[in-house]
Design a protein around this motif. Structure first.
Motif, PDB file in Angstrom:
ATOM      1  N   GLY A   1       0.790  -1.230   0.000  1.00 51.45           N
ATOM      2  CA  GLY A   1       0.000   0.000   0.000  1.00 51.45           C
ATOM      3  C   GLY A   1       0.815   1.268   0.000  1.00 51.45           C
ATOM      4  N   ASN A   2       2.088   1.208   0.445  1.00 57.75           N
ATOM      5  CA  ASN A   2       2.896   2.422   0.511  1.00 57.75           C
ATOM      6  C   ASN A   2       3.281   2.940  -0.865  1.00 57.75           C
ATOM      7  OD1 ASN A   2       2.743   2.410   3.242  1.00 57.75           O
ATOM      8  ND2 ASN A   2       4.925   2.178   3.636  1.00 57.75           N
ATOM      9  N   SER A   3       3.498   2.044  -1.831  1.00 57.64           N
ATOM     10  CA  SER A   3       3.859   2.492  -3.176  1.00 57.64           C
ATOM     11  C   SER A   3       2.722   3.291  -3.798  1.00 57.64           C
ATOM     12  CB  SER A   3       4.212   1.290  -4.058  1.00 57.64           C
ATOM     13  OG  SER A   3       5.315   0.574  -3.535  1.00 57.64           O
ATOM     14  N   GLU A   4       1.488   2.798  -3.656  1.00 56.17           N
ATOM     15  CA  GLU A   4       0.352   3.525  -4.185  1.00 56.17           C
ATOM     16  C   GLU A   4       0.185   4.867  -3.482  1.00 56.17           C
ATOM     17  OE1 GLU A   4       0.696   0.246  -3.423  1.00 56.17           O
ATOM     18  OE2 GLU A   4      -1.251  -0.698  -3.660  1.00 56.17           O
ATOM     19  N   ARG A   5       0.407   4.880  -2.173  1.00 51.36           N
ATOM     20  CA  ARG A   5       0.293   6.135  -1.431  1.00 51.36           C
ATOM     21  C   ARG A   5       1.358   7.126  -1.897  1.00 51.36           C
ATOM     22  NH1 ARG A   5       2.099   6.294   4.682  1.00 51.36           N
ATOM     23  NH2 ARG A   5       4.068   6.242   3.551  1.00 51.36           N
ATOM     24  N   ASN A   6       2.592   6.651  -2.118  1.00 51.36           N
ATOM     25  CA  ASN A   6       3.657   7.538  -2.599  1.00 51.36           C
ATOM     26  C   ASN A   6       3.287   8.147  -3.952  1.00 51.36           C
ATOM     27  OD1 ASN A   6       5.189   6.980  -0.337  1.00 51.36           O
ATOM     28  ND2 ASN A   6       6.427   5.412  -1.335  1.00 51.36           N
ATOM     29  N   MET A   7       2.740   7.321  -4.843  1.00 52.39           N
ATOM     30  CA  MET A   7       2.354   7.826  -6.155  1.00 52.39           C
ATOM     31  C   MET A   7       1.283   8.911  -6.015  1.00 52.39           C
ATOM     32  SD  MET A   7       2.905   7.470  -9.447  1.00 52.39           S
ATOM     33  CE  MET A   7       3.583   5.810  -9.702  1.00 52.39           C
ATOM     34  N   HIS A   8       0.310   8.679  -5.148  1.00 54.70           N
ATOM     35  CA  HIS A   8      -0.751   9.663  -4.946  1.00 54.70           C
ATOM     36  C   HIS A   8      -0.189  10.952  -4.362  1.00 54.70           C
ATOM     37  CE1 HIS A   8      -4.592  11.431  -3.942  1.00 54.70           C
ATOM     38  NE2 HIS A   8      -4.249  11.477  -2.669  1.00 54.70           N
ATOM     39  N   GLU A   9       0.718  10.850  -3.391  1.00 53.89           N
ATOM     40  CA  GLU A   9       1.268  12.042  -2.749  1.00 53.89           C
ATOM     41  C   GLU A   9       2.124  12.854  -3.714  1.00 53.89           C
ATOM     42  OE1 GLU A   9       3.282  10.545   0.646  1.00 53.89           O
ATOM     43  OE2 GLU A   9       1.454  10.261   1.830  1.00 53.89           O
ATOM     44  N   ILE A  10       2.807  12.180  -4.646  1.00 52.62           N
ATOM     45  CA  ILE A  10       3.607  12.898  -5.638  1.00 52.62           C
ATOM     46  C   ILE A  10       2.705  13.787  -6.491  1.00 52.62           C
ATOM     47  CG2 ILE A  10       4.895  12.567  -7.786  1.00 52.62           C
ATOM     48  CD1 ILE A  10       6.238  10.151  -6.396  1.00 52.62           C
ATOM     49  N   PHE A  11       1.595  13.237  -6.963  1.00 49.81           N
ATOM     50  CA  PHE A  11       0.696  14.038  -7.796  1.00 49.81           C
ATOM     51  C   PHE A  11      -0.031  15.094  -6.969  1.00 49.81           C
ATOM     52  CE2 PHE A  11       1.557  10.908 -10.969  1.00 49.81           C
ATOM     53  CZ  PHE A  11       1.266  11.521 -12.175  1.00 49.81           C
TER      54      PHE A  11
ATOM     55  N   ARG B   1      -0.562  20.923  -5.745  1.00 45.77           N
ATOM     56  CA  ARG B   1      -0.410  22.065  -4.849  1.00 45.77           C
ATOM     57  C   ARG B   1       0.590  23.080  -5.393  1.00 45.77           C
ATOM     58  NH1 ARG B   1      -1.055  18.112  -0.583  1.00 45.77           N
ATOM     59  NH2 ARG B   1       1.167  17.643  -0.689  1.00 45.77           N
ATOM     60  N   ARG B   2       1.597  22.607  -6.131  1.00 42.83           N
ATOM     61  CA  ARG B   2       2.645  23.491  -6.640  1.00 42.83           C
ATOM     62  C   ARG B   2       2.414  23.897  -8.100  1.00 42.83           C
ATOM     63  NH1 ARG B   2       7.396  23.137  -3.554  1.00 42.83           N
ATOM     64  NH2 ARG B   2       8.199  24.691  -5.026  1.00 42.83           N
ATOM     65  N   ALA B   3       1.210  23.679  -8.612  1.00 45.70           N
ATOM     66  CA  ALA B   3       0.908  24.005 -10.012  1.00 45.70           C
ATOM     67  C   ALA B   3       1.168  25.494 -10.276  1.00 45.70           C
ATOM     68  CB  ALA B   3      -0.542  23.652 -10.325  1.00 45.70           C
ATOM     69  N   PRO B   4       1.647  25.841 -11.485  1.00 46.22           N
ATOM     70  CA  PRO B   4       1.964  24.927 -12.593  1.00 46.22           C
ATOM     71  C   PRO B   4       3.218  24.121 -12.303  1.00 46.22           C
ATOM     72  CG  PRO B   4       2.617  27.151 -13.156  1.00 46.22           C
ATOM     73  CD  PRO B   4       1.913  27.246 -11.834  1.00 46.22           C
ATOM     74  N   CYS B   5       3.156  22.852 -12.622  1.00 47.89           N
ATOM     75  CA  CYS B   5       4.248  21.945 -12.297  1.00 47.89           C
ATOM     76  C   CYS B   5       4.363  20.871 -13.379  1.00 47.89           C
ATOM     77  CB  CYS B   5       4.013  21.291 -10.930  1.00 47.89           C
ATOM     78  SG  CYS B   5       5.331  20.188 -10.381  1.00 47.89           S
ATOM     79  N   VAL B   6       5.600  20.579 -13.764  1.00 51.46           N
ATOM     80  CA  VAL B   6       5.881  19.489 -14.691  1.00 51.46           C
ATOM     81  C   VAL B   6       6.303  18.271 -13.875  1.00 51.46           C
ATOM     82  CG1 VAL B   6       7.439  18.638 -16.477  1.00 51.46           C
ATOM     83  CG2 VAL B   6       6.491  20.938 -16.656  1.00 51.46           C
ATOM     84  N   VAL B   7       5.551  17.177 -13.999  1.00 61.84           N
ATOM     85  CA  VAL B   7       5.918  15.913 -13.356  1.00 61.84           C
ATOM     86  C   VAL B   7       6.653  15.079 -14.404  1.00 61.84           C
ATOM     87  CG1 VAL B   7       5.076  13.822 -12.241  1.00 61.84           C
ATOM     88  CG2 VAL B   7       3.936  15.998 -11.826  1.00 61.84           C
ATOM     89  N   PHE B   8       7.903  14.773 -14.115  1.00 62.21           N
ATOM     90  CA  PHE B   8       8.721  14.018 -15.055  1.00 62.21           C
ATOM     91  C   PHE B   8       8.900  12.597 -14.525  1.00 62.21           C
ATOM     92  CE2 PHE B   8      13.083  12.773 -16.577  1.00 62.21           C
ATOM     93  CZ  PHE B   8      12.697  12.551 -17.896  1.00 62.21           C
ATOM     94  N   LEU B   9       8.295  11.630 -15.199  1.00 63.77           N
ATOM     95  CA  LEU B   9       8.371  10.222 -14.807  1.00 63.77           C
ATOM     96  C   LEU B   9       9.549   9.590 -15.536  1.00 63.77           C
ATOM     97  CD1 LEU B   9       4.564   9.379 -15.105  1.00 63.77           C
ATOM     98  CD2 LEU B   9       5.812  10.092 -13.060  1.00 63.77           C
ATOM     99  N   ASP B  10      10.663   9.475 -14.839  1.00 61.75           N
ATOM    100  CA  ASP B  10      11.871   8.918 -15.446  1.00 61.75           C
ATOM    101  C   ASP B  10      11.811   7.392 -15.412  1.00 61.75           C
ATOM    102  OD1 ASP B  10      14.275   8.943 -16.698  1.00 61.75           O
ATOM    103  OD2 ASP B  10      15.467   9.507 -14.948  1.00 61.75           O
ATOM    104  N   GLU B  11      12.349   6.771 -16.467  1.00 64.18           N
ATOM    105  CA  GLU B  11      12.331   5.310 -16.589  1.00 64.18           C
ATOM    106  C   GLU B  11      10.907   4.780 -16.418  1.00 64.18           C
ATOM    107  OE1 GLU B  11      14.890   3.880 -17.661  1.00 64.18           O
ATOM    108  OE2 GLU B  11      16.416   5.394 -17.289  1.00 64.18           O
ATOM    109  N   LEU B  12      10.029   5.219 -17.288  1.00 59.96           N
ATOM    110  CA  LEU B  12       8.620   4.846 -17.180  1.00 59.96           C
ATOM    111  C   LEU B  12       8.416   3.341 -17.291  1.00 59.96           C
ATOM    112  CD1 LEU B  12       5.698   5.907 -16.968  1.00 59.96           C
ATOM    113  CD2 LEU B  12       5.641   5.927 -19.476  1.00 59.96           C
ATOM    114  N   ASP B  13       9.308   2.638 -17.985  1.00 59.29           N
ATOM    115  CA  ASP B  13       9.165   1.190 -18.099  1.00 59.29           C
ATOM    116  C   ASP B  13       9.286   0.492 -16.752  1.00 59.29           C
ATOM    117  OD1 ASP B  13      12.421   0.308 -18.211  1.00 59.29           O
ATOM    118  OD2 ASP B  13      11.905   2.293 -18.950  1.00 59.29           O
ATOM    119  N   ALA B  14       9.948   1.135 -15.777  1.00 61.90           N
ATOM    120  CA  ALA B  14      10.024   0.572 -14.428  1.00 61.90           C
ATOM    121  C   ALA B  14       8.807   0.956 -13.597  1.00 61.90           C
ATOM    122  CB  ALA B  14      11.301   1.032 -13.726  1.00 61.90           C
ATOM    123  N   LEU B  15       8.312   2.188 -13.767  1.00 59.21           N
ATOM    124  CA  LEU B  15       7.145   2.646 -13.008  1.00 59.21           C
ATOM    125  C   LEU B  15       5.835   2.121 -13.579  1.00 59.21           C
ATOM    126  CD1 LEU B  15       8.058   6.379 -12.333  1.00 59.21           C
ATOM    127  CD2 LEU B  15       7.652   4.641 -10.605  1.00 59.21           C
ATOM    128  N   GLY B  16       5.794   1.937 -14.914  1.00 61.12           N
ATOM    129  CA  GLY B  16       4.545   1.542 -15.556  1.00 61.12           C
ATOM    130  C   GLY B  16       4.726   0.356 -16.472  1.00 61.12           C
TER     131      GLY B  16
END
Length: 432
Positions: free
Chosen positions: A226-236, A241-256
């Motif tokens: 459950g912590n991985s899902e929570r971390n993903m939610h907290e990142i977004f 909160r900091r918008a405008p903001c660019v979220v850069f998902l590095d190595e997407l093949d590992a995350l997705g």
């Protein structure tokens, strides 16, 4: 300290067997206090308060024991030792109490016996100490940077694609409204390693004047369920909160990674959470001002659901730098090194096919050659064209293994024209 009486010894044994029995412990403390052993009585009363913080008898016993420091208090009817003489205290007579109780002194005396019950600081009324705010700042969100696409040497085709697919609609809200252009979805950068995908993402953030939040698999994955899902939610949530903001998902093949190939349910749940966040948790407005860029070397390993319309539906191939880009990269890495008679145009031609990382290595290797020669000869010399050409000759293009794998994908897995730009490049380079 005097030896314990048989009764006190029996009580100590009983207390050790039932440490949470507050009345029993207070009975022991009362006997210790009556025998003049106030320090031992304080310790037992403190232990009782640890189990029952609101116990009035324990508090009263603690105050009685603390009110006579430095002298022994006897039971009613016995003699009380006072410096210089002994006097009788009438039965049931209590010594006069002081008007206040020194809690600070009590805390110092029992600090080693009773550990602190609460270690967190209380939350301030203005909310500045709210744990949620501190948690939000746990992610390294970079302030809007000064890097722009103009700082990216060459790569005209990449810049044009970025302008058409991403930047022009953002810069022209009236035209976007007129043509019904949606801002939903993100951009997936793919290509061989070391070709500047991360730098381009930072340049896009600079063009937008947006904060930059880089996310890797180490920031998300956690060993606890459950912590991985929570971390993903907290990142977004942080990005919103900091918008405008660019979220850069590095190595997407590992995350997705493709869920069909993932045996562990925790990883599948993490991909599901990422899909939910990209959808804006129920409404597109939730991600207003959040721009998602992703990068991968192996887009064919990314879950197909991530690439459907409305998510990472725009794809951009980032290839090894062209001639102008190679010249700009070489100039950047040589700018603070002692060089003489260097022809960047010629050097850019002989380094065709090298990635940005390869070019940085060429400059580093040339500097090492000049340094070693200077150390051996005892005479400092500049980095010359000879050093750079020799270093470039020794460097093997790091992108070649990637193109060997990508060739098979372009030939046999180009479903729906997903990799047409890769096919065109391979044909142009006669690699297909």
């Amino acid at each position: 300290m005097p030896d314990d009486s048989p009764l006190i010894q029996s009580l100590r044994t009983a207390v050790a067997a039932a440490p949470a029995d507050v009345p029993l412990r207070l009975h022991l403390a009362e006997l210790l206090l009556n025998e003049g052993r106030s320090e031992a009585a304080v310790a037992e009363a403190a232990a009782a308060l640890q189990h029952a913080p609101g116990d009035e008898r324990a508090r009263e016993l603690m105050m009685r024991a603390m009110e006579v420091p430095g002298r022994a208090m006897e039971v009613p009817g016995r003699a009380m030792e006072v410096p210089g003489r002994a006097m009788e205290v009438p039965a049931r007579q209590q010594p006069p109490r002081r008007p206040g109780f020194d809690w600070k002194a009590a805390e110092e005396q029992v600090g080693d016996v009773v550990p602190p019950r609460f270690v967190e600081s209380p939350v301030r009324a203005d909310g500045q100490d709210d744990p949620g705010e501190a948690e939000a700042e746990a992610w390294d969100v970079e302030a809007p940077g000064t890097v722009r696409l103009a700082d990216v040497g060459g790569m005209r085709e990449v810049k044009d694609r970025l302008e058409a697919a991403f930047l022009a609609p953002l810069r022209n809200p009236e035209l976007r409204k007129l043509y019904g252009k949606s801002l939903r979805g993100g951009l997936l950068l793919y290509g061989p390693p070391g070709c500047g995908k991360t730098f381009i993402a930072r340049a896009v953030a600079g063009e937008l004047g947006a904060s930059f939040l880089s996310v890797s698999v180490n920031d998300v994955l956690d060993m606890w369920i459950g912590n991985s899902e929570r971390n993903m939610h907290e990142i977004f949530q942080t990005a919103r909160r900091r918008a405008p903001c660019v979220v850069f998902l590095d190595e997407l093949d590992a995350l997705g990674a493709k869920r069909s190939r993932t045996a562990h349910s925790g990883m599948r749940n993490t991909v599901n959470q990422l899909l939910t966040e990209l959808d804006g948790i129920g409404s597109a407005e939730a991600n207003e001002g959040v721009f998602v860029l992703a990068a991968t070397n192996v887009p064919w390993d990314v879950d197909n659901a991530l690439r459907r319309p409305g998510r990472l539906d725009r794809t951009l191939l980032v290839l090894p730098p062209d001639g102008p880009a190679r010249e700009a990269i070489l100039r950047y890495h040589l700018r603070e090194r002692p060089i003489e008679n260097v022809d960047l145009g010629k050097l850019a031609k002989v380094t065709d096919g090298l990635s940005g990382a390869d070019l940085a290595h060429v400059c580093e290797a040339a500097a090492e050659r000049a340094l070693l020669d200077s150390a051996r000869s005892g005479t400092v010399r500049m980095i010359g064209m000879k050093d750079l050409l020799a270093a470039a000759k020794d460097v093997v293009p790091s992108a070649e293994p990637w193109f060997a794998s990508a060739r098979n994908v372009a030939m046999f897995a180009n479903e729906g024209g997903m990799y047409d730009d890769l096919v065109a490049y391979l044909k142009k380079r006669r690699k297909l």
